[in-house]
Design a protein around this motif. Structure first.
Motif, short mmCIF file in Angstrom:
data_model
loop_
_atom_site.label_atom_id
_atom_site.label_comp_id
_atom_site.label_asym_id
_atom_site.label_seq_id
_atom_site.Cartn_x
_atom_site.Cartn_y
_atom_site.Cartn_z
N ASN A 48 52.87 -14.60 75.04
CA ASN A 48 51.97 -15.49 74.31
C ASN A 48 50.57 -15.36 74.89
N ILE A 49 49.58 -15.35 74.00
CA ILE A 49 48.17 -15.26 74.39
C ILE A 49 47.48 -16.55 73.96
N ALA A 50 46.78 -17.19 74.89
CA ALA A 50 45.94 -18.33 74.56
C ALA A 50 44.49 -17.93 74.80
N GLY A 51 43.60 -18.39 73.93
CA GLY A 51 42.18 -18.05 74.06
C GLY A 51 41.40 -18.73 72.95
N THR A 52 40.32 -18.13 72.54
CA THR A 52 39.43 -18.71 71.53
C THR A 52 39.95 -18.43 70.12
N ASP A 53 40.10 -19.47 69.33
CA ASP A 53 40.56 -19.37 67.95
C ASP A 53 39.66 -18.40 67.17
N GLY A 58 44.91 -17.46 66.64
CA GLY A 58 44.80 -18.62 65.77
C GLY A 58 44.55 -19.86 66.62
N ALA A 59 44.66 -21.02 66.00
CA ALA A 59 44.43 -22.28 66.69
C ALA A 59 45.40 -22.46 67.86
N THR A 60 46.61 -21.91 67.72
CA THR A 60 47.61 -22.03 68.80
C THR A 60 47.75 -20.73 69.58
N GLY A 61 46.85 -19.79 69.41
CA GLY A 61 46.89 -18.52 70.13
C GLY A 61 47.53 -17.43 69.31
N GLY A 62 48.25 -16.55 69.98
CA GLY A 62 48.93 -15.44 69.31
C GLY A 62 50.00 -14.89 70.23
N SER A 63 50.71 -13.89 69.76
CA SER A 63 51.77 -13.29 70.58
C SER A 63 51.97 -11.83 70.20
N ALA A 84 45.73 -8.22 78.09
CA ALA A 84 45.08 -8.70 76.87
C ALA A 84 43.62 -8.95 77.19
N ASN A 85 42.73 -8.31 76.42
CA ASN A 85 41.27 -8.44 76.62
C ASN A 85 40.59 -8.70 75.30
N TYR A 86 39.56 -9.55 75.34
CA TYR A 86 38.77 -9.75 74.13
C TYR A 86 38.11 -8.43 73.73
#
Length: 165
Positions: free
Chosen positions: A90-95, A131-136, A162-164
């Motif tokens: 799971n990835i969390a970051g900016t929507d 997305g609002a809840t991250g991604g995977s 994982a990198n922007y």
């Protein structure tokens, strides 16, 4: 003579004033804008491991494949039991941000009683839009099982990034 001197002084002052006004008339101003885009720091969490489950080796070498969706294909001469799973991250970051995904191409699994096996890894995506809840994303693989592979519990670790964009 004084009048002539004063006239010259006044004329000199008038010329100087005109010269100053000429340069001021040609001056221009503009404004600039300073901008910044701030992104939340990415967090990457492993929520399930790549699991080939139980494999009974045979007299010939073969492979076991687990797709990024978690479906297992047991190669010729092998018996596979138990539940197989793809690794999930799971990835969390900016929507709305796009994140590039990469990682190791292979992992070596070492057995508890000796022996090693190699797995090539496959990734479900090269990039993920958060997305609002991250991604995977998921990681599957193909495990190379040797003929009469040494028994034991095998494991190995691999790195993902994982990198922007």
């Amino acid at each position: 003579m004084r009048t002539i001197g004063m006239k010259r002084a006044l004329l000199g002052a008038a010329i100087a004033a005109l010269a100053l006004n000429a340069s001021a008339a040609q001056a221009a101003t503009a404004t600039g804008t300073a901008k910044a885009k701030i992104l939340r720091q990415i967090t990457l969490t492993n929520t399930s491991d790549l699991q080939y489950a139980t494999v009974i080796s045979g007299a010939t070498a073969s492979t076991v494949q687990v797709s990024t969706a978690g479906a297992r294909t047991c190669g010729s001469g092998l018996t596979c039991t138990g539940t197989a799973t793809a690794a999930n991250f799971n990835i969390a970051g900016t929507d709305g941000a796009l994140v590039d995904v990469s990682g190791d191409a292979n992992v070596t699994l070492t057995g508890s009683l000796g022996g090693t096996m190699t797995s090539t890894l496959s990734y479900s995506a090269a990039s993920v839009t958060l997305g609002a809840t991250g991604g995977s994303f998921q990681v599957g693989g193909t495990l190379s099982v040797g003929a009469n592979q040494t028994a034991g519990d095998y494991s190995g670790t691999f790195n993902v990034t994982a990198n922007y964009q």
